[in-house]
Scaffold this active site. Sequence first.
Site, short mmCIF file in Angstrom:
data_model
loop_
_atom_site.label_atom_id
_atom_site.label_comp_id
_atom_site.label_asym_id
_atom_site.label_seq_id
_atom_site.Cartn_x
_atom_site.Cartn_y
_atom_site.Cartn_z
N SER A 56 2.81 2.44 1.41
CA SER A 56 3.61 1.92 0.30
C SER A 56 5.06 2.39 0.32
O SER A 56 5.90 1.79 -0.35
CB SER A 56 2.97 2.32 -1.04
OG SER A 56 3.10 3.71 -1.27
N LYS A 117 6.37 7.80 -5.03
CA LYS A 117 7.16 6.58 -5.19
C LYS A 117 8.63 6.97 -5.40
O LYS A 117 8.96 8.14 -5.55
CB LYS A 117 6.69 5.74 -6.39
CG LYS A 117 5.23 5.32 -6.38
CD LYS A 117 4.91 4.27 -5.33
CE LYS A 117 3.45 3.85 -5.42
NZ LYS A 117 3.06 2.96 -4.30
#
Length: 293
Positions: A56, A117
């Site tokens: 990701s 993230k």
Amino acid sequence: MAETPLTDSKKAPASKAAAKPKSETRETLTFLLKLAVIVLIFRSFIFSPFSIPSESMLPRLLIGDYLFISKWNYGYSRWSLPLGVPLIPGRILARDPARGDVVVFRGPPGDDVDVIKRVIGLPGDTLQMRAGQLILNGSAIPKERVADFILPISPNYPAVGDVNAKCDTAHLETGADGKQVCRYKRFRETLPGGRSYDVLDAADTGADDTGVYTVPAGSVFVMGDNRDNSADSRFPAPADAMPGEAVGMGYVPMDHIQGKAVVGFFSTDGSASWLLPWTWFSAARWSRIGEGF
């Protein structure tokens, strides 16, 4: 007449009994306990290691990267401690992250997983995706096309046909050396203030066009750099999702943030075997060691 020497009428004290021999087992256990406490304090309040399990955050982070996060940047909460032990009330020594920071936080579904993230939105910000373009507070974030990102096929990133395939047929190529690689379109985004980072945007997906998000107080909006393959704040947390709706992180509470990514200390392509020590070196991606953020 010779003097008779005086003598002490008290009996001389008996010699102390020989000290009991120290137990080696007890000393070892004491040492290990002290070491465990030191490691616990270090990991909870100074630095902690973290490994990358998914794609990701491509292209910045690859599966098999290992990095250190610093724990003091944003203050401390229960999630600074192992297993989220509720010994710290609320958030102490708090400081908000900056846009562009890569952070590790405790994520859903049950606050039982560590997630990494990039922080894109802060409290009060509005965000939206339009045709793959990030809109922050009503302004389009500059997005510049740069050289394609090429990732070698490896056990950590297998091609289509493997049960754990990561690279699909549309992006699979054979390089000049005859080895298979995965090629993705890469772009450079630049946030207000000049913070730049690379993102991947290889295809048109539902996440390329969204409604407008308004970040609530005490939370941040996070996104993965791999925009086509990241469960992030563009999608609701499982508890808030409607039946059949894609799930992600939702807005991330500040007190769930554990630390800031600072440096990579090891990276492997997954080809090593624990039983074959020499493969630990051949599998290492040495060029990635020491990369900062």
